[in-house]
Design a protein around this motif. Structure first.
Motif, short mmCIF file in Angstrom:
data_model
loop_
_atom_site.label_atom_id
_atom_site.label_comp_id
_atom_site.label_asym_id
_atom_site.label_seq_id
_atom_site.Cartn_x
_atom_site.Cartn_y
_atom_site.Cartn_z
N LYS A 29 0.51 -1.45 -0.53
CA LYS A 29 0.23 -0.07 0.18
C LYS A 29 0.75 1.36 -0.32
O LYS A 29 1.79 1.25 0.11
CB LYS A 29 -0.39 -0.04 1.07
CG LYS A 29 -1.91 -0.43 1.41
CD LYS A 29 -2.70 -0.86 0.25
CE LYS A 29 -3.97 -1.80 0.38
NZ LYS A 29 -3.55 -3.15 0.28
N LEU A 30 0.13 2.72 -0.05
CA LEU A 30 1.37 3.75 -0.38
C LEU A 30 0.80 4.30 0.71
O LEU A 30 -1.09 4.57 1.25
CB LEU A 30 0.80 4.28 -2.00
CG LEU A 30 1.06 3.36 -2.89
CD1 LEU A 30 0.69 4.11 -4.61
CD2 LEU A 30 2.90 4.09 -3.38
N ASP A 31 0.80 5.21 1.41
CA ASP A 31 0.80 6.61 2.67
C ASP A 31 0.86 7.73 1.70
O ASP A 31 1.07 7.91 0.68
CB ASP A 31 1.83 7.33 3.34
CG ASP A 31 3.17 7.89 2.97
OD1 ASP A 31 3.43 7.68 2.15
OD2 ASP A 31 4.16 7.39 4.26
N LEU A 70 5.53 3.37 0.29
CA LEU A 70 5.22 2.58 -0.33
C LEU A 70 4.91 1.14 0.92
O LEU A 70 6.87 1.10 1.82
CB LEU A 70 6.70 1.34 -1.56
CG LEU A 70 5.48 0.24 -1.99
CD1 LEU A 70 4.02 0.57 -2.70
CD2 LEU A 70 6.38 -0.44 -2.84
N TYR A 71 4.65 0.93 1.43
CA TYR A 71 4.45 -0.44 2.37
C TYR A 71 4.53 -2.11 1.33
O TYR A 71 3.47 -2.22 1.71
CB TYR A 71 3.72 0.07 3.19
CG TYR A 71 3.35 1.14 3.79
CD1 TYR A 71 3.88 1.47 5.54
CD2 TYR A 71 3.68 2.43 3.45
CE1 TYR A 71 4.15 3.14 6.08
CE2 TYR A 71 3.44 3.75 4.13
CZ TYR A 71 4.28 3.74 5.74
OH TYR A 71 4.06 4.91 5.86
N VAL A 72 5.30 -2.84 1.98
CA VAL A 72 5.44 -4.29 1.97
C VAL A 72 5.94 -4.79 2.79
O VAL A 72 6.07 -4.77 3.73
CB VAL A 72 6.27 -4.20 0.66
CG1 VAL A 72 6.58 -5.23 -0.50
CG2 VAL A 72 6.68 -2.93 -0.50
N ALA A 73 4.39 -6.27 2.43
CA ALA A 73 4.39 -7.17 3.53
C ALA A 73 5.83 -8.06 2.56
O ALA A 73 5.30 -8.43 1.37
CB ALA A 73 3.34 -7.76 3.46
N ILE A 109 6.97 -6.04 7.92
CA ILE A 109 6.28 -4.16 6.66
C ILE A 109 7.68 -3.63 6.16
O ILE A 109 8.47 -3.12 7.29
CB ILE A 109 5.32 -3.61 7.56
CG1 ILE A 109 4.37 -4.20 7.63
CG2 ILE A 109 5.30 -2.30 6.30
CD1 ILE A 109 4.09 -4.88 6.61
N TYR A 110 7.99 -3.54 5.05
CA TYR A 110 9.07 -3.00 4.96
C TYR A 110 8.57 -1.40 4.04
O TYR A 110 7.28 -1.66 3.13
CB TYR A 110 10.02 -3.60 3.58
CG TYR A 110 10.39 -5.05 3.69
CD1 TYR A 110 11.82 -4.64 4.43
CD2 TYR A 110 9.92 -6.13 4.45
CE1 TYR A 110 12.18 -6.01 4.70
CE2 TYR A 110 10.44 -6.95 5.08
CZ TYR A 110 11.92 -7.43 5.13
OH TYR A 110 12.87 -8.55 5.01
#
Length: 323
Positions: free
Chosen positions: A239-241, A246-249, A269-270
């Motif tokens: 997802k994006l803030d 970018l927030y990546v599992a 979460i990276y």
């Protein structure tokens, strides 16, 4: 909403606090906390009235605003979920090999179930651009004996597709990504991020970025690798803030040898800048960390699905929500 048919299903939960490992305090402002112990396998999506929907145990489940849990849609066989700008729920039905939309009156519309006469593999995740075109990934995990999707040379395809407003389905990525999983397009339609998540021996575990053209196709020559998880579990949902981060599992805590390592534990979460610079990491103790979604009253809670459990992390910036 008129299509809501909630079936009560009490889900036990516990609370587990985990320290943030490496984090810019402009990203995470609190600790990961496990808030639900089952029913949250994948596809989290926030709705301001319904609360959080997730895919899990073969159903679409709902965690309401009062934190009660219910089955929202029984037997959905779903993975990725998305609310469009009309408030309709778009569903990747990986079990039924199709993408559908739940209308406000409860009717289910099939948006795509085949391409060139071939059934999809396992529609996995989806995103939507500013023109309301829907994009989805179609990997194949597990048994590959029933795959129908082939290219002109008879090679299996695990691709990415676009559904236009008139219902036309176009394949926009064929073999440029090994096994596409999560994806998201930026609000200005400039970039498409793709999680390459082939966790078989020697498979790609990479985060890619493509420049997007106005017609909804990626410039394949612009493909840029932003991060490589190498031999641990690759990237999944993202997802994006509102700052464009970018927030990546991704990652694992326990190795699954010989295919996947976990030294040191890497599940969580990276967080990356658009150029691929990593600025934060929040560890999740549960394998596998599969996806995430922003929600809460102010949009500053990151909900994380991991091995059926549900976690929350407070964030400094609200997440981008489709409007």
């Amino acid at each position: 909403m008129s299509f809501l048919k909630a079936i009560s299903a009490s889900i036990a939960f516990s609370f587990l606090i985990v320290p943030i490992a490496t984090a810019d305090n402009s990203v995470f402002v609190g600790q990961p906390e496990m808030i639900q112990s089952s029913g949250a396998g994948e596809g989290p999506v926030w709705h301001p009235q319904l609360g959080l929907l997730t895919s899990g145990d073969g159903n679409i489940n709902r965690r309401a605003l009062d934190n009660s849990s219910h089955v929202f849609r029984d037997g959905a066989g779903s993975n990725g979920l998305l609310f469009d700008r009309q408030g309709r729920l778009v569903i990747c039905e990986n079990v039924n090999r199709r993408v559908t939309r739940l209308e406000a009156d409860g009717k289910l519309t099939v948006l795509a179930d085949s391409y060139d006469g071939m059934k999809f593999n396992q529609p996995n995740d989806l995103t939507i651009d500013s023109k309301n075109r829907i994009y989805f990934t179609d990997p194949q995990y597990g048994d590959r004996s029933n795959m129908q999707m082939l290219d002109a040379n008879g090679k299996h395809v695990e691709g990415i597709y676009r559904i236009d407003l008139d219902g036309t389905v176009t394949r926009i990525i064929t073999h440029e990504v090994d096994r596409p999983n999560g994806l998201i397009i930026t609000p200005d339609d400039k970039y498409l991020y793709v999680a390459d998540n082939n966790n078989g021996l020697g498979g790609a575990r990479k985060l890619w970025r493509f420049d997007m053209r106005p017609d909804g196709t990626p410039d394949l020559a612009s493909q840029k690798m932003l991060y490589d998880w190498q031999t641990t579990r690759g990237p999944d949902g993202m997802k994006l803030d509102l700052s464009g981060r970018l927030y990546v599992a991704a990652g694992l805590n326990e190795p699954r040898l010989p295919e996947q390592t976990a030294t040191p534990p890497t599940a969580g979460i990276y967080v990356f800048m658009p150029d691929g610079k990593q600025v934060a990491f929040a560890p999740i103790l549960q394998d596998e960390t599969t996806n995430c979604a922003f929600g809460g009253p102010d949009g500053k809670t990151l909900f994380v699905t991991a091995g059926g459990t549900l976690w929350s992390i407070p964030t400094a910036q609200p997440g981008y929500q489709i409007q």
